[in-house]
Write a protein that holds these residues in place. Structure first.
Motif, PDB file in Angstrom:
ATOM      1  N   LYS A 288       0.807  -1.224   0.000  1.00 50.31           N
ATOM      2  CA  LYS A 288       0.000   0.000   0.000  1.00 50.31           C
ATOM      3  C   LYS A 288       0.839   1.271   0.000  1.00 50.31           C
ATOM      4  O   LYS A 288       0.303   2.367   0.122  1.00 50.31           O
ATOM      5  CB  LYS A 288      -0.929   0.008   1.222  1.00 50.31           C
ATOM      6  N   LEU A 289       2.167   1.107  -0.122  1.00 53.47           N
ATOM      7  CA  LEU A 289       3.051   2.256  -0.018  1.00 53.47           C
ATOM      8  C   LEU A 289       3.741   2.563  -1.335  1.00 53.47           C
ATOM      9  O   LEU A 289       3.944   1.674  -2.178  1.00 53.47           O
ATOM     10  CB  LEU A 289       4.122   2.018   1.062  1.00 53.47           C
ATOM     11  N   SER A 290       4.139   3.827  -1.503  1.00 49.09           N
ATOM     12  CA  SER A 290       4.939   4.226  -2.658  1.00 49.09           C
ATOM     13  C   SER A 290       6.389   3.799  -2.423  1.00 49.09           C
ATOM     14  O   SER A 290       6.762   3.439  -1.302  1.00 49.09           O
ATOM     15  CB  SER A 290       4.874   5.751  -2.822  1.00 49.09           C
ATOM     16  N   PRO A 291       7.233   3.822  -3.460  1.00 44.33           N
ATOM     17  CA  PRO A 291       8.649   3.465  -3.266  1.00 44.33           C
ATOM     18  C   PRO A 291       9.325   4.328  -2.200  1.00 44.33           C
ATOM     19  O   PRO A 291      10.145   3.817  -1.420  1.00 44.33           O
ATOM     20  CB  PRO A 291       9.255   3.708  -4.658  1.00 44.33           C
ATOM     21  N   GLU A 292       9.003   5.620  -2.165  1.00 45.16           N
ATOM     22  CA  GLU A 292       9.604   6.505  -1.166  1.00 45.16           C
ATOM     23  C   GLU A 292       9.169   6.094   0.241  1.00 45.16           C
ATOM     24  O   GLU A 292       9.973   6.107   1.187  1.00 45.16           O
ATOM     25  CB  GLU A 292       9.202   7.963  -1.427  1.00 45.16           C
ATOM     26  N   GLU A 293       7.909   5.717   0.379  1.00 38.23           N
ATOM     27  CA  GLU A 293       7.398   5.307   1.689  1.00 38.23           C
ATOM     28  C   GLU A 293       7.963   3.954   2.105  1.00 38.23           C
ATOM     29  O   GLU A 293       8.206   3.712   3.303  1.00 38.23           O
ATOM     30  CB  GLU A 293       5.872   5.268   1.659  1.00 38.23           C
ATOM     31  N   GLN A 294       8.205   3.082   1.146  1.00 36.97           N
ATOM     32  CA  GLN A 294       8.844   1.803   1.465  1.00 36.97           C
ATOM     33  C   GLN A 294      10.264   2.032   1.990  1.00 36.97           C
ATOM     34  O   GLN A 294      10.716   1.358   2.915  1.00 36.97           O
ATOM     35  CB  GLN A 294       8.867   0.911   0.222  1.00 36.97           C
ATOM     36  N   LYS A 295      10.931   3.032   1.394  1.00 38.34           N
ATOM     37  CA  LYS A 295      12.272   3.380   1.866  1.00 38.34           C
ATOM     38  C   LYS A 295      12.211   3.900   3.304  1.00 38.34           C
ATOM     39  O   LYS A 295      13.065   3.583   4.135  1.00 38.34           O
ATOM     40  CB  LYS A 295      12.884   4.436   0.946  1.00 38.34           C
ATOM     41  N   SER A 296      11.179   4.688   3.611  1.00 40.56           N
ATOM     42  CA  SER A 296      11.017   5.204   4.972  1.00 40.56           C
ATOM     43  C   SER A 296      10.741   4.077   5.957  1.00 40.56           C
ATOM     44  O   SER A 296      11.169   4.136   7.123  1.00 40.56           O
ATOM     45  CB  SER A 296       9.882   6.229   5.027  1.00 40.56           C
ATOM     46  N   THR A 297      10.033   3.044   5.504  1.00 37.53           N
ATOM     47  CA  THR A 297       9.799   1.876   6.359  1.00 37.53           C
ATOM     48  C   THR A 297      11.124   1.202   6.700  1.00 37.53           C
ATOM     49  O   THR A 297      11.359   0.782   7.845  1.00 37.53           O
ATOM     50  CB  THR A 297       8.866   0.867   5.661  1.00 37.53           C
ATOM     51  N   GLU A 298      12.002   1.104   5.721  1.00 35.40           N
ATOM     52  CA  GLU A 298      13.331   0.528   5.964  1.00 35.40           C
ATOM     53  C   GLU A 298      14.125   1.401   6.934  1.00 35.40           C
ATOM     54  O   GLU A 298      14.850   0.885   7.804  1.00 35.40           O
ATOM     55  CB  GLU A 298      14.082   0.390   4.636  1.00 35.40           C
ATOM     56  N   GLU A 299      13.993   2.709   6.800  1.00 35.00           N
ATOM     57  CA  GLU A 299      14.689   3.616   7.716  1.00 35.00           C
ATOM     58  C   GLU A 299      14.170   3.444   9.147  1.00 35.00           C
ATOM     59  O   GLU A 299      14.948   3.456  10.106  1.00 35.00           O
ATOM     60  CB  GLU A 299      14.480   5.064   7.267  1.00 35.00           C
ATOM     61  N   LEU A 300      12.851   3.272   9.271  1.00 34.97           N
ATOM     62  CA  LEU A 300      12.260   3.051  10.596  1.00 34.97           C
ATOM     63  C   LEU A 300      12.802   1.768  11.213  1.00 34.97           C
ATOM     64  O   LEU A 300      13.078   1.701  12.419  1.00 34.97           O
ATOM     65  CB  LEU A 300      10.734   2.986  10.469  1.00 34.97           C
ATOM     66  N   GLN A 301      12.974   0.752  10.387  1.00 39.79           N
ATOM     67  CA  GLN A 301      13.526  -0.510  10.883  1.00 39.79           C
ATOM     68  C   GLN A 301      14.965  -0.319  11.366  1.00 39.79           C
ATOM     69  O   GLN A 301      15.350  -0.824  12.422  1.00 39.79           O
ATOM     70  CB  GLN A 301      13.476  -1.571   9.784  1.00 39.79           C
ATOM     71  N   GLN A 302      15.746   0.422  10.597  1.00 40.32           N
ATOM     72  CA  GLN A 302      17.137   0.675  11.002  1.00 40.32           C
ATOM     73  C   GLN A 302      17.191   1.430  12.329  1.00 40.32           C
ATOM     74  O   GLN A 302      18.021   1.144  13.193  1.00 40.32           O
ATOM     75  CB  GLN A 302      17.859   1.482   9.918  1.00 40.32           C
ATOM     76  N   TYR A 303      16.291   2.394  12.480  1.00 40.76           N
ATOM     77  CA  TYR A 303      16.301   3.233  13.678  1.00 40.76           C
ATOM     78  C   TYR A 303      15.817   2.479  14.911  1.00 40.76           C
ATOM     79  O   TYR A 303      16.401   2.582  15.993  1.00 40.76           O
ATOM     80  CB  TYR A 303      15.425   4.461  13.444  1.00 40.76           C
ATOM     81  N   MET A 304      14.754   1.694  14.739  1.00 46.83           N
ATOM     82  CA  MET A 304      14.130   1.047  15.895  1.00 46.83           C
ATOM     83  C   MET A 304      14.710  -0.334  16.205  1.00 46.83           C
ATOM     84  O   MET A 304      14.791  -0.725  17.366  1.00 46.83           O
ATOM     85  CB  MET A 304      12.620   0.910  15.659  1.00 46.83           C
ATOM     86  N   ILE A 305      15.088  -1.074  15.187  1.00 46.46           N
ATOM     87  CA  ILE A 305      15.564  -2.448  15.407  1.00 46.46           C
ATOM     88  C   ILE A 305      17.070  -2.559  15.173  1.00 46.46           C
ATOM     89  O   ILE A 305      17.779  -3.230  15.911  1.00 46.46           O
ATOM     90  CB  ILE A 305      14.811  -3.438  14.492  1.00 46.46           C
ATOM     91  N   GLY A 306      17.546  -1.882  14.127  1.00 49.33           N
ATOM     92  CA  GLY A 306      18.982  -1.918  13.843  1.00 49.33           C
ATOM     93  C   GLY A 306      19.792  -1.052  14.781  1.00 49.33           C
ATOM     94  O   GLY A 306      21.016  -1.024  14.714  1.00 49.33           O
ATOM     95  N   ASP A 307      19.107  -0.314  15.657  1.00 51.70           N
ATOM     96  CA  ASP A 307      19.753   0.536  16.660  1.00 51.70           C
ATOM     97  C   ASP A 307      20.667   1.583  16.028  1.00 51.70           C
ATOM     98  O   ASP A 307      21.696   1.941  16.576  1.00 51.70           O
ATOM     99  CB  ASP A 307      20.551  -0.323  17.653  1.00 51.70           C
ATOM    100  N   GLU A 308      20.282   2.051  14.846  1.00 52.22           N
ATOM    101  CA  GLU A 308      21.008   3.145  14.216  1.00 52.22           C
ATOM    102  C   GLU A 308      20.546   4.469  14.820  1.00 52.22           C
ATOM    103  O   GLU A 308      19.486   4.547  15.447  1.00 52.22           O
ATOM    104  CB  GLU A 308      20.770   3.144  12.711  1.00 52.22           C
ATOM    105  N   GLY A 309      21.328   5.522  14.607  1.00 51.16           N
ATOM    106  CA  GLY A 309      20.945   6.831  15.110  1.00 51.16           C
ATOM    107  C   GLY A 309      19.892   7.469  14.222  1.00 51.16           C
ATOM    108  O   GLY A 309      19.507   6.935  13.173  1.00 51.16           O
ATOM    109  N   SER A 310      19.428   8.643  14.642  1.00 50.48           N
ATOM    110  CA  SER A 310      18.380   9.330  13.882  1.00 50.48           C
ATOM    111  C   SER A 310      18.871   9.780  12.517  1.00 50.48           C
ATOM    112  O   SER A 310      18.062  10.149  11.662  1.00 50.48           O
ATOM    113  CB  SER A 310      17.873  10.543  14.672  1.00 50.48           C
ATOM    114  N   TRP A 311      20.193   9.727  12.295  1.00 45.72           N
ATOM    115  CA  TRP A 311      20.724  10.079  10.975  1.00 45.72           C
ATOM    116  C   TRP A 311      20.186   9.139   9.893  1.00 45.72           C
ATOM    117  O   TRP A 311      20.180   9.478   8.703  1.00 45.72           O
ATOM    118  CB  TRP A 311      22.252  10.002  10.987  1.00 45.72           C
ATOM    119  N   ALA A 312      19.708   7.966  10.315  1.00 41.14           N
ATOM    120  CA  ALA A 312      19.191   6.988   9.343  1.00 41.14           C
ATOM    121  C   ALA A 312      17.864   7.437   8.740  1.00 41.14           C
ATOM    122  O   ALA A 312      17.426   6.902   7.725  1.00 41.14           O
ATOM    123  CB  ALA A 312      19.006   5.628  10.020  1.00 41.14           C
TER     124      ALA A 312
END
Length: 538
Positions: A288-312
């Motif tokens: 249900k998401l656009s390519p840009e929104e799918q990328k944001s989902t990946e960023e959310l995963q990096q931030y919340m699960i991958g323990d990356e900083g907000s720079w992600a």
């Protein structure tokens, strides 16, 4: 946390000529053509046609500012500020976005003042462009001021530009080195002053003993010898390094005692399994998401699960959150999962950088403001997010921002939204919301706020507390609410005590176990009322 002064440097680009010639040229008097900058962390930060820059305070060709205005203090870490500044330099405040009358140095100063200490720069400065444009010479003035703006640049090669395209790592290292040098210098001065004060106290004590004709106690012998040597300039006095270490140890103990004495916030760290919640969210929005929104989902995963900083998280991340929260075509559970994940993100140290992406559209607070129209699960998620925001000082300060914006037909602000959420939850018939609402109110009351923010909300929250006491609160929630009530009474010494006296509560209606409370400082009536209420509860 260490506090730093935030100052506004106000310059007149016309060097006094505007006040003299403006009545003749435009038919009204303008006291100056204002250029402003923010001075904090021992650096001066400003925005111009070349983007965001910094220099040593007062080192531009404009010389000494016409006025220096203290805006307040900030406890935001320097590293967070530099990241925030770098983000601004790539978005609204890049050199290409500079507009003399609509996006200038004064707009930049206002934005930084809000970020650092929730302050505003003087209105007459922000209103100046409209006065100029409405004059007969409006179209001709920008060219003149554009020439004057060049004088706001540093004289020496002191300046640093904040652009990731222009060697960002080196810029950050240079700024960090400058700031560390500043901190060391301030530390040295502080220690020197403390050492001198300590020596004066010892000398005064020694002289008092000698004056009274008494014998110097054995434990003071070494001190008096050191004091005498110090007074006579004898190099054999106590080594400075030993004194510094002793003072640092004292300071460390004092800081530990302060932390022990400070009431910790009530947050909910273990309610949500982040990985499970994220996987559930992905299943709901899959396809249900656009390519840009799918990328944001990946960023959310990096931030919340991958323990990356907000720079992600990219600049469009809040647009993605806006879609998840406000697209009614998506399942309601999407909003619940999104807010639950944001509630867990609120526990991270760098969440303030995510929040400041929302400084323009207010996606998060607009959604929270509608709490009374949301489903029960959505309300619980919003309340969880709000309570967990108090985990970090910077994000809790963000909740108290008083700058207003228009939402639908109403003027709201962060503090108004925070108040509405806390009151709504506390007075709900849902035990989960009551629990989180009492936590938010407790956290609000426990904060050491130096502004007048509480003057506006103390009465409103007190009314909610007194109404809540008519129910049958649990022991824990009663403890939170009574602590908050005492704090609000201390802040608003007239209205809150009067409300308590008029409305209640009737303490005998409570049947709870013994509660241990620290004494509070309030007005005479409120203190007596508070103590008598607790005695009846016990």
């Amino acid at each position: 946390m260490e506090s730093h002064k935030v100052e506004l440097y106000i310059y007149d680009l016309s060097l006094g000529m505007a006040a003299h010639f403006s009545p003749i040229l435009i038919g009204k008097k303008i006291d100056g053509i204002w250029h402003t900058s923010i001075v904090v962390y021992n650096r001066e930060y400003f925005f111009g046609s070349r983007g965001v820059e910094s220099c040593n305070p007062g080192s531009t060709a404009l010389g000494t500012p016409k006025e220096i205005k203290l805006l307040g203090e900030t406890q935001i870490p320097y590293s967070v500020f530099i990241q925030y500044l770098s983000g601004l330099s790539e978005t609204n405040y890049s050199g290409s976005n500079y507009q003399l009358l609509h996006n200038n140095c004064n707009n930049f100063s206002q934005e930084i003042a809000q970020f650092l200490c929730s302050a505003n720069i003087p209105k007459y400065i922000l209103d100046l462009p409209n006065e100029v444009l409405n004059s007969s010479l409006g179209p001709a003035v920008p060219a003149l001021v554009a020439q004057l703006e060049k004088s706001a640049r540093p004289i020496a090669e002191e300046q640093r530009r904040f652009s990731r395209e222009n060697s960002p790592d080196l810029t950050k290292e240079i700024e960090e080195a400058r700031y560390n040098s500043f901190l060391l210098e301030q530390r040295r001065k502080t220690l020197t002053e403390k050492l001198a004060k300590k020596e004066r106290k010892k000398e005064k004590k020694r002289r008092k003993i000698l004056k009274e004709g008494g014998v110097v106690p054995a434990e003071l012998e070494d001190i008096t010898m050191a004091d005498t040597a110090a007074v006579n300039g004898n190099p054999e006095s106590t080594l400075p390094s030993e004194q510094v270490l002793a003072l640092e140890e004292e300071e460390r103990k004092e800081e530990e005692e302060k932390k022990k004495a400070r009431d910790p916030p009530i947050v909910f760290k273990d309610l949500i399994d982040v990985k499970d919640e994220f996987d559930s969210l992905v299943a709901l929005i899959d396809g249900k998401l656009s390519p840009e929104e799918q990328k944001s989902t990946e960023e959310l995963q990096q931030y919340m699960i991958g323990d990356e900083g907000s720079w992600a998280l990219s600049d469009g991340f809040l647009d993605y959150i806006n879609r998840l929260l406000n697209d009614k075509n998506l399942p309601a559970d999407v909003r619940v999962k999104t807010m639950n994940l944001l509630a867990m993100a609120a526990l991270k140290d760098d969440v303030i950088l995510v929040l400041h992406q929302d400084r323009k559209d207010h996606v998060l607070m607009n959604f929270a403001y509608e709490i009374d129209r949301l489903s029960r699960e959505e309300q619980e998620a919003v309340a969880l997010f709000m309570a967990n925001m108090f985990e970090n000082l910077s994000s809790s300060e963000w909740l108290l921002y008083i700058s207003e914006w228009q939402y639908n037909t109403q003027q709201i602000s962060n503090i108004r939204v925070t108040t509405k959420v806390s009151v709504h939850c506390l007075l709900s018939d849902n035990p989960i919301l009551q629990d989180r609402g009492s936590a938010i109110i407790y956290n609000l009351a426990a904060k050491e706020v130096k502004t007048v923010v509480f003057d506006d909300i103390a009465v409103e929250i007190t009314m909610a507390l007194l109404q809540y006491f008519n129910q049958k609160p649990s022991e824990e929630q009663l403890f939170r609410c009574m602590k908050a009530l005492a704090r609000f009474a201390d802040v608003s010494r007239q209205e809150v005590p009067q409300l308590i006296q008029m409305i209640g509560p009737e303490p005998k209606t409570f049947r709870v176990a013994k509660i241990s409370l620290k004494p509070v400082s309030t007005s005479s009536f409120t203190h007596n009322y508070f103590v008598s209420t607790i005695k009846n509860i016990l």
